[in-house]
Design a protein around this motif. Structure first.
Motif, PDB file in Angstrom:
ATOM      1  N   GLU A   1       0.828  -1.218   0.000  1.00 26.86           N
ATOM      2  CA  GLU A   1       0.000   0.000   0.000  1.00 26.86           C
ATOM      3  C   GLU A   1       0.854   1.256   0.000  1.00 26.86           C
ATOM      4  O   GLU A   1       0.397   2.322  -0.433  1.00 26.86           O
ATOM      5  CB  GLU A   1      -1.025   0.002   1.145  1.00 26.86           C
ATOM      6  N   LEU A   2       2.102   1.144   0.434  1.00 24.42           N
ATOM      7  CA  LEU A   2       2.996   2.303   0.364  1.00 24.42           C
ATOM      8  C   LEU A   2       3.580   2.495  -1.041  1.00 24.42           C
ATOM      9  O   LEU A   2       4.210   3.512  -1.318  1.00 24.42           O
ATOM     10  CB  LEU A   2       4.135   2.164   1.374  1.00 24.42           C
ATOM     11  N   GLY A   3       3.389   1.496  -1.916  1.00 24.23           N
ATOM     12  CA  GLY A   3       3.853   1.644  -3.299  1.00 24.23           C
ATOM     13  C   GLY A   3       5.209   1.023  -3.586  1.00 24.23           C
ATOM     14  O   GLY A   3       5.867   1.386  -4.565  1.00 24.23           O
ATOM     15  N   TRP A   4       5.641   0.068  -2.762  1.00 27.14           N
ATOM     16  CA  TRP A   4       6.937  -0.612  -2.964  1.00 27.14           C
ATOM     17  C   TRP A   4       6.973  -1.292  -4.325  1.00 27.14           C
ATOM     18  O   TRP A   4       5.972  -1.860  -4.763  1.00 27.14           O
ATOM     19  CB  TRP A   4       7.130  -1.628  -1.842  1.00 27.14           C
ATOM     20  N   ARG A   5       8.128  -1.238  -5.004  1.00 33.80           N
ATOM     21  CA  ARG A   5       8.261  -1.762  -6.366  1.00 33.80           C
ATOM     22  C   ARG A   5       9.479  -2.677  -6.471  1.00 33.80           C
ATOM     23  O   ARG A   5      10.453  -2.488  -5.736  1.00 33.80           O
ATOM     24  CB  ARG A   5       8.481  -0.608  -7.374  1.00 33.80           C
TER      25      ARG A   5
ATOM     26  N   TRP B   1      -6.049   5.796 -12.305  1.00 29.82           N
ATOM     27  CA  TRP B   1      -4.752   6.328 -11.827  1.00 29.82           C
ATOM     28  C   TRP B   1      -4.513   6.035 -10.342  1.00 29.82           C
ATOM     29  O   TRP B   1      -3.457   6.380  -9.818  1.00 29.82           O
ATOM     30  CB  TRP B   1      -4.701   7.849 -12.030  1.00 29.82           C
ATOM     31  N   THR B   2      -5.495   5.467  -9.659  1.00 33.26           N
ATOM     32  CA  THR B   2      -5.389   5.347  -8.196  1.00 33.26           C
ATOM     33  C   THR B   2      -5.435   3.896  -7.719  1.00 33.26           C
ATOM     34  O   THR B   2      -5.915   3.614  -6.633  1.00 33.26           O
ATOM     35  CB  THR B   2      -6.502   6.143  -7.488  1.00 33.26           C
ATOM     36  N   GLY B   3      -4.939   2.972  -8.553  1.00 32.23           N
ATOM     37  CA  GLY B   3      -4.880   1.581  -8.119  1.00 32.23           C
ATOM     38  C   GLY B   3      -3.990   1.424  -6.892  1.00 32.23           C
ATOM     39  O   GLY B   3      -3.260   2.344  -6.512  1.00 32.23           O
ATOM     40  N   SER B   4      -4.037   0.258  -6.280  1.00 28.27           N
ATOM     41  CA  SER B   4      -3.261   0.016  -5.064  1.00 28.27           C
ATOM     42  C   SER B   4      -1.780   0.309  -5.288  1.00 28.27           C
ATOM     43  O   SER B   4      -1.191  -0.113  -6.291  1.00 28.27           O
ATOM     44  CB  SER B   4      -3.448  -1.447  -4.647  1.00 28.27           C
ATOM     45  N   GLY B   5      -1.179   1.049  -4.371  1.00 30.36           N
ATOM     46  CA  GLY B   5       0.251   1.335  -4.446  1.00 30.36           C
ATOM     47  C   GLY B   5       0.603   2.485  -5.368  1.00 30.36           C
ATOM     48  O   GLY B   5       1.772   2.828  -5.516  1.00 30.36           O
ATOM     49  N   GLN B   6      -0.388   3.090  -6.001  1.00 31.47           N
ATOM     50  CA  GLN B   6      -0.119   4.238  -6.878  1.00 31.47           C
ATOM     51  C   GLN B   6       0.065   5.506  -6.041  1.00 31.47           C
ATOM     52  O   GLN B   6      -0.683   5.737  -5.093  1.00 31.47           O
ATOM     53  CB  GLN B   6      -1.286   4.443  -7.853  1.00 31.47           C
ATOM     54  N   THR B   7       1.038   6.313  -6.431  1.00 29.46           N
ATOM     55  CA  THR B   7       1.261   7.591  -5.749  1.00 29.46           C
ATOM     56  C   THR B   7       0.810   8.724  -6.655  1.00 29.46           C
ATOM     57  O   THR B   7       1.305   8.862  -7.769  1.00 29.46           O
ATOM     58  CB  THR B   7       2.752   7.770  -5.417  1.00 29.46           C
ATOM     59  N   ILE B   8      -0.136   9.503  -6.166  1.00 27.95           N
ATOM     60  CA  ILE B   8      -0.622  10.634  -6.962  1.00 27.95           C
ATOM     61  C   ILE B   8      -0.424  11.921  -6.168  1.00 27.95           C
ATOM     62  O   ILE B   8      -0.280  11.901  -4.951  1.00 27.95           O
ATOM     63  CB  ILE B   8      -2.106  10.466  -7.346  1.00 27.95           C
ATOM     64  N   ALA B   9      -0.405  13.029  -6.897  1.00 30.40           N
ATOM     65  CA  ALA B   9      -0.260  14.331  -6.237  1.00 30.40           C
ATOM     66  C   ALA B   9      -1.087  15.357  -6.986  1.00 30.40           C
ATOM     67  O   ALA B   9      -1.375  15.187  -8.169  1.00 30.40           O
ATOM     68  CB  ALA B   9       1.211  14.745  -6.227  1.00 30.40           C
ATOM     69  N   PHE B  10      -1.461  16.412  -6.255  1.00 28.63           N
ATOM     70  CA  PHE B  10      -2.223  17.501  -6.861  1.00 28.63           C
ATOM     71  C   PHE B  10      -1.420  18.786  -6.774  1.00 28.63           C
ATOM     72  O   PHE B  10      -0.830  19.086  -5.739  1.00 28.63           O
ATOM     73  CB  PHE B  10      -3.549  17.700  -6.119  1.00 28.63           C
ATOM     74  N   ILE B  11      -1.420  19.542  -7.875  1.00 31.18           N
ATOM     75  CA  ILE B  11      -0.753  20.842  -7.884  1.00 31.18           C
ATOM     76  C   ILE B  11      -1.727  21.850  -8.486  1.00 31.18           C
ATOM     77  O   ILE B  11      -2.473  21.529  -9.403  1.00 31.18           O
ATOM     78  CB  ILE B  11       0.580  20.757  -8.680  1.00 31.18           C
ATOM     79  N   GLY B  12      -1.752  23.058  -7.952  1.00 31.61           N
ATOM     80  CA  GLY B  12      -2.669  24.067  -8.477  1.00 31.61           C
ATOM     81  C   GLY B  12      -2.841  25.193  -7.470  1.00 31.61           C
ATOM     82  O   GLY B  12      -2.445  25.084  -6.316  1.00 31.61           O
TER      83      GLY B  12
ATOM     84  N   LEU C   1     -10.023   9.842  -0.703  1.00 30.33           N
ATOM     85  CA  LEU C   1      -9.604   9.054   0.462  1.00 30.33           C
ATOM     86  C   LEU C   1     -10.797   8.443   1.191  1.00 30.33           C
ATOM     87  O   LEU C   1     -10.620   7.527   1.992  1.00 30.33           O
ATOM     88  CB  LEU C   1      -8.802   9.907   1.438  1.00 30.33           C
ATOM     89  N   GLY C   2     -11.996   8.917   0.873  1.00 28.85           N
ATOM     90  CA  GLY C   2     -13.175   8.317   1.484  1.00 28.85           C
ATOM     91  C   GLY C   2     -13.284   6.850   1.155  1.00 28.85           C
ATOM     92  O   GLY C   2     -13.868   6.075   1.900  1.00 28.85           O
ATOM     93  N   GLN C   3     -12.645   6.431   0.060  1.00 31.07           N
ATOM     94  CA  GLN C   3     -12.804   5.056  -0.412  1.00 31.07           C
ATOM     95  C   GLN C   3     -11.624   4.161  -0.041  1.00 31.07           C
ATOM     96  O   GLN C   3     -11.772   3.097   0.493  1.00 31.07           O
ATOM     97  CB  GLN C   3     -12.954   5.080  -1.937  1.00 31.07           C
ATOM     98  N   ARG C   4     -10.417   4.600  -0.349  1.00 28.55           N
ATOM     99  CA  ARG C   4      -9.265   3.738  -0.095  1.00 28.55           C
ATOM    100  C   ARG C   4      -8.027   4.582   0.187  1.00 28.55           C
ATOM    101  O   ARG C   4      -7.992   5.750  -0.110  1.00 28.55           O
ATOM    102  CB  ARG C   4      -8.997   2.807  -1.282  1.00 28.55           C
ATOM    103  N   PHE C   5      -7.030   3.932   0.758  1.00 26.02           N
ATOM    104  CA  PHE C   5      -5.838   4.663   1.144  1.00 26.02           C
ATOM    105  C   PHE C   5      -4.891   4.847  -0.028  1.00 26.02           C
ATOM    106  O   PHE C   5      -4.559   3.922  -0.737  1.00 26.02           O
ATOM    107  CB  PHE C   5      -5.109   3.909   2.261  1.00 26.02           C
ATOM    108  N   THR C   6      -4.469   6.088  -0.281  1.00 26.10           N
ATOM    109  CA  THR C   6      -3.356   6.350  -1.188  1.00 26.10           C
ATOM    110  C   THR C   6      -2.433   7.315  -0.463  1.00 26.10           C
ATOM    111  O   THR C   6      -2.725   7.710   0.661  1.00 26.10           O
ATOM    112  CB  THR C   6      -3.821   7.008  -2.504  1.00 26.10           C
TER     113      THR C   6
END
Ligand SMILES: Nc1nc2c(ncn2[C@@H]2O[C@H](COP(=O)(O)OP(=O)(O)OP(=O)(O)O)[C@@H](O)[C@H]2O)c(=O)[nH]1
Ligand SMILES: [Mg+2]
Length: 226
Positions: free
Chosen positions: A10-14, A189-200, A214-219
């Motif tokens: 869940e932390l996105g280890w690869r 874009w938000t599957g398990s282990g995916q890291t996303i960010a917002f800029i604006g 985040l209401g649905q799952r942890f990213t």
């Protein structure tokens, strides 16, 4: 430390991270992901919980790129939690520091998809979107333009058309950030282990998007303003 623990998945280890470890290192430590950076320490998430790691040893460097930034992976010593290794990054978002200082300022590492957020109102500005995209695409990070507040206008199409014309490889979506159906829209874009960010800019809906998703799952949303 009595804190929430996180699985590596869940932390996105690869696998590309695993390959950077020697056999000796494998026995000596554990992986942790940086989720906040302070002047003299970083906060990390790991299978052993949340930890505060001082910026010493390998992380106490004059080279800004050798220091840890949000999204970085660290290998920490089992007993002391000292940082042993800063993993090579998959992606790195940075900007040149202001003034005469030639050193880069690191913004975030290992982002899989970066969402450039604007709203369907006076915030919308093609030049600003272009500047954000130049920074992001130079870092080889896949980008998506998100136009929020689509529920507050009768004319979404002109915004979609102008944003869509900026770059042919950058998808554009128009959403109501408060509506839970965006979980579906963002799912690719938000599957398990995916890291996303917002800029604006301030007020465009970065926090709202984060909270609704985040209401649905942890990213790990690496949210940063402006
Ligand atoms: N109706 C509607 N309101 C929205 C939408 N997105 C954001 N808002 C509202 O706009 C306001 C600002 O949203 P935030 O999520 O706080 O904006 P932000 O980008 O996090 O702003 P900063 O933290 O200042 O950078 C809040 O009152 C939200 O409820 C949307 O899509 N539709
Ligand atoms: Mg916010």
């Amino acid at each position: 430390m009595n804190t929430k623990t996180f699985s590596l998945a869940e932390l996105g280890w690869r696998p590309m991270l695993q390959q950077q470890l020697s056999f000796e290192e494998l026995d000596s430590g554990f992986a942790a992901r940086v989720d906040a950076v302070f002047r003299d320490r970083v906060h990390v998430l790991s299978e052993q919980g949340e930890l505060s790691v001082p910026l010493m040893g390998i992380l106490d460097s004059d080279d800004p790129e050798a220091r840890a930034t949000t999204g970085d992976w660290l290998w920490l010593a089992n007993d002391t939690h000292r940082p042993i290794k800063l993993f090579e990054r998959n992606t790195l978002l940075k900007r040149t520091a202001a003034g005469t200082d030639p050193k880069a300022q690191l913004i975030a590492a290992n982002i899989d998809t970066l969402f450039v957020v604007s709203s369907c109102n006076l915030d919308f500005n093609v030049s600003r979107l272009e500047r954000y995209l130049a920074l992001i695409l130079a870092a080889h990070i896949p980008a998506v333009i998100v136009l929020t507040k689509a529920d507050q206008t009768d004319a979404v199409e002109p915004y979609l058309d102008q944003a869509g014309a900026i770059h042919r490889d950058v998808p554009v979506i128009a959403v109501n950030a408060l509506a839970s159906d965006i979980i579906e829209t963002f799912a690719q874009w938000t599957g398990s282990g995916q890291t996303i960010a917002f800029i604006g800019s301030s007020g465009v809906g970065k926090s709202t998007l984060t909270n609704t998703l985040l209401g649905q799952r942890f990213t790990i949303p690496v949210a940063f303003a402006r």
